[in-house]
Design a protein around this motif. Structure first.
Motif, PDB file in Angstrom:
ATOM      1  N   LYS A 172       0.830  -1.196   0.000  1.00 39.29           N
ATOM      2  CA  LYS A 172       0.000   0.000   0.000  1.00 39.29           C
ATOM      3  C   LYS A 172       0.874   1.259   0.000  1.00 39.29           C
ATOM      4  O   LYS A 172       0.575   2.232  -0.686  1.00 39.29           O
ATOM      5  N   GLN A 173       1.942   1.242   0.797  1.00 36.50           N
ATOM      6  CA  GLN A 173       2.851   2.389   0.840  1.00 36.50           C
ATOM      7  C   GLN A 173       3.530   2.589  -0.512  1.00 36.50           C
ATOM      8  O   GLN A 173       3.673   3.718  -0.987  1.00 36.50           O
ATOM      9  N   ARG A 174       3.936   1.472  -1.141  1.00 36.40           N
ATOM     10  CA  ARG A 174       4.575   1.571  -2.456  1.00 36.40           C
ATOM     11  C   ARG A 174       3.621   2.155  -3.488  1.00 36.40           C
ATOM     12  O   ARG A 174       3.994   3.031  -4.278  1.00 36.40           O
ATOM     13  N   GLN A 175       2.374   1.681  -3.462  1.00 34.15           N
ATOM     14  CA  GLN A 175       1.380   2.197  -4.409  1.00 34.15           C
ATOM     15  C   GLN A 175       1.090   3.668  -4.161  1.00 34.15           C
ATOM     16  O   GLN A 175       0.921   4.442  -5.109  1.00 34.15           O
ATOM     17  N   ALA A 176       1.054   4.056  -2.875  1.00 30.65           N
ATOM     18  CA  ALA A 176       0.826   5.464  -2.547  1.00 30.65           C
ATOM     19  C   ALA A 176       1.986   6.325  -3.038  1.00 30.65           C
ATOM     20  O   ALA A 176       1.779   7.425  -3.563  1.00 30.65           O
ATOM     21  N   GLN A 177       3.213   5.820  -2.892  1.00 27.54           N
ATOM     22  CA  GLN A 177       4.387   6.554  -3.359  1.00 27.54           C
ATOM     23  C   GLN A 177       4.375   6.687  -4.887  1.00 27.54           C
ATOM     24  O   GLN A 177       4.703   7.747  -5.428  1.00 27.54           O
ATOM     25  N   GLU A 178       4.001   5.599  -5.572  1.00 28.16           N
ATOM     26  CA  GLU A 178       3.937   5.647  -7.032  1.00 28.16           C
ATOM     27  C   GLU A 178       2.863   6.628  -7.499  1.00 28.16           C
ATOM     28  O   GLU A 178       3.065   7.362  -8.468  1.00 28.16           O
ATOM     29  N   THR A 179       1.722   6.639  -6.793  1.00 28.34           N
ATOM     30  CA  THR A 179       0.650   7.570  -7.133  1.00 28.34           C
ATOM     31  C   THR A 179       1.097   9.013  -6.934  1.00 28.34           C
ATOM     32  O   THR A 179       0.848   9.886  -7.779  1.00 28.34           O
ATOM     33  N   GLN A 180       1.778   9.270  -5.812  1.00 32.63           N
ATOM     34  CA  GLN A 180       2.274  10.611  -5.532  1.00 32.63           C
ATOM     35  C   GLN A 180       3.326  11.034  -6.549  1.00 32.63           C
ATOM     36  O   GLN A 180       3.354  12.184  -6.999  1.00 32.63           O
ATOM     37  N   TYR A 181       4.204  10.078  -6.913  1.00 39.89           N
ATOM     38  CA  TYR A 181       5.235  10.374  -7.914  1.00 39.89           C
ATOM     39  C   TYR A 181       4.593  10.747  -9.242  1.00 39.89           C
ATOM     40  O   TYR A 181       5.025  11.694  -9.913  1.00 39.89           O
ATOM     41  N   GLU A 182       3.538  10.005  -9.624  1.00 40.42           N
ATOM     42  CA  GLU A 182       2.859  10.280 -10.889  1.00 40.42           C
ATOM     43  C   GLU A 182       2.186  11.661 -10.851  1.00 40.42           C
ATOM     44  O   GLU A 182       2.225  12.400 -11.838  1.00 40.42           O
TER      45      GLU A 182
END
Length: 240
Positions: A172-182
């Motif tokens: 979940k943290q990884r997906q949140a980081q990827e979403t924020q990066y995008e």
């Protein structure tokens, strides 16, 4: 190997002498087989593809997506004496007609708690298992000598569930980081486009004013040309 008759005797023995026999909770005779007992889908599961814990009892089911591996907790809690061990096997209906993976694992003498069953879906379509469905068969064996080694693992394998929850949180943290990066990337690209649009407008205005001061006729013509191509330039910058 213990037959259905032996298993029932072992269950009765456990009630009288807690250090002997087998306990299955909850126990329903209809799930007793000639050489074992059919364990059922329990309260919770975990999807490896989604890195997500599933509340099977609350949802009434768990859906195993194509190529996904899930961990399912059994409804039953098993308690074995030091004189009995067990093996867990896949049910033919789950493997042949539903395309789920084979199951092969052991249960040590002295074990107490629920069991975790791992299933992989080899099909191109999802497989649904409902809460309380028969999942696999446990077969019991009387060991020749009483086991002395310690099981050494927490009941119900809460240590594994903790690891699964940690993996879920990490995902979940990884997906949140990827979403924020995008989002940050899109914001930077938008700012860059706005910068070049503003720069083009300023340069075009400066050229128009300077040219008009020198030659009004040429300045007017240039302004018309810039005005005509401006929409195309803006659209190009937006598309980048």
């Amino acid at each position: 190997m213990l037959s259905d008759v032996d298993i029932e005797k072992q269950i009765e023995s456990k009630k009288i002498h807690p250090d002997t026999g087998i306990a299955i909770e909850p126990f329903e005779k209809k799930y007793l087989t000639p050489v074992g007992y059919d364990l059922r889908v329990g309260q919770r599961g975990f999807s490896w593809n989604n890195k997500l814990e599933v509340e099977i009892e609350r949802n009434g089911r768990i859906e195993i997506a194509p190529r996904d591996t899930v961990v399912i907790e059994t409804l039953e809690s098993i308690s074995l004496s030091r004189e009995v061990g067990a093996t867990i096997h896949a049910m033919a209906t789950r493997v042949t007609s539903q395309g789920l993976s084979h199951i092969s694992t052991t249960v040590d003498p002295g074990w107490t708690g629920k069991l975790l069953i791992s299933c992989h879906n080899y099909r191109d379509s999802p497989v649904e298992l409902r809460f309380g469905d028969s999942l696999c068969t446990i077969c019991f064996f009387r060991v020749e000598s009483q086991a002395k080694g310690s099981v050494g693992r927490p009941p119900d394998r809460d240590d594994i569930w903790q690891q699964l929850r940690e993996k879920a949180n990490q995902e979940k943290q990884r997906q949140a980081q990827e979403t924020q990066y995008e989002k940050d990337r899109e914001r930077r690209e938008r700012q860059t486009r706005l910068f070049w649009m503003a720069s083009f407008a300023v340069v075009a205005l400066a050229i128009g004013i300077f040219t008009s001061l020198i030659n009004p006729v040429i300045g007017a013509s240039l302004a018309a040309v810039i005005g005509g191509i401006s929409p195309f330039v803006v659209e190009i910058l937006k598309a980048k």
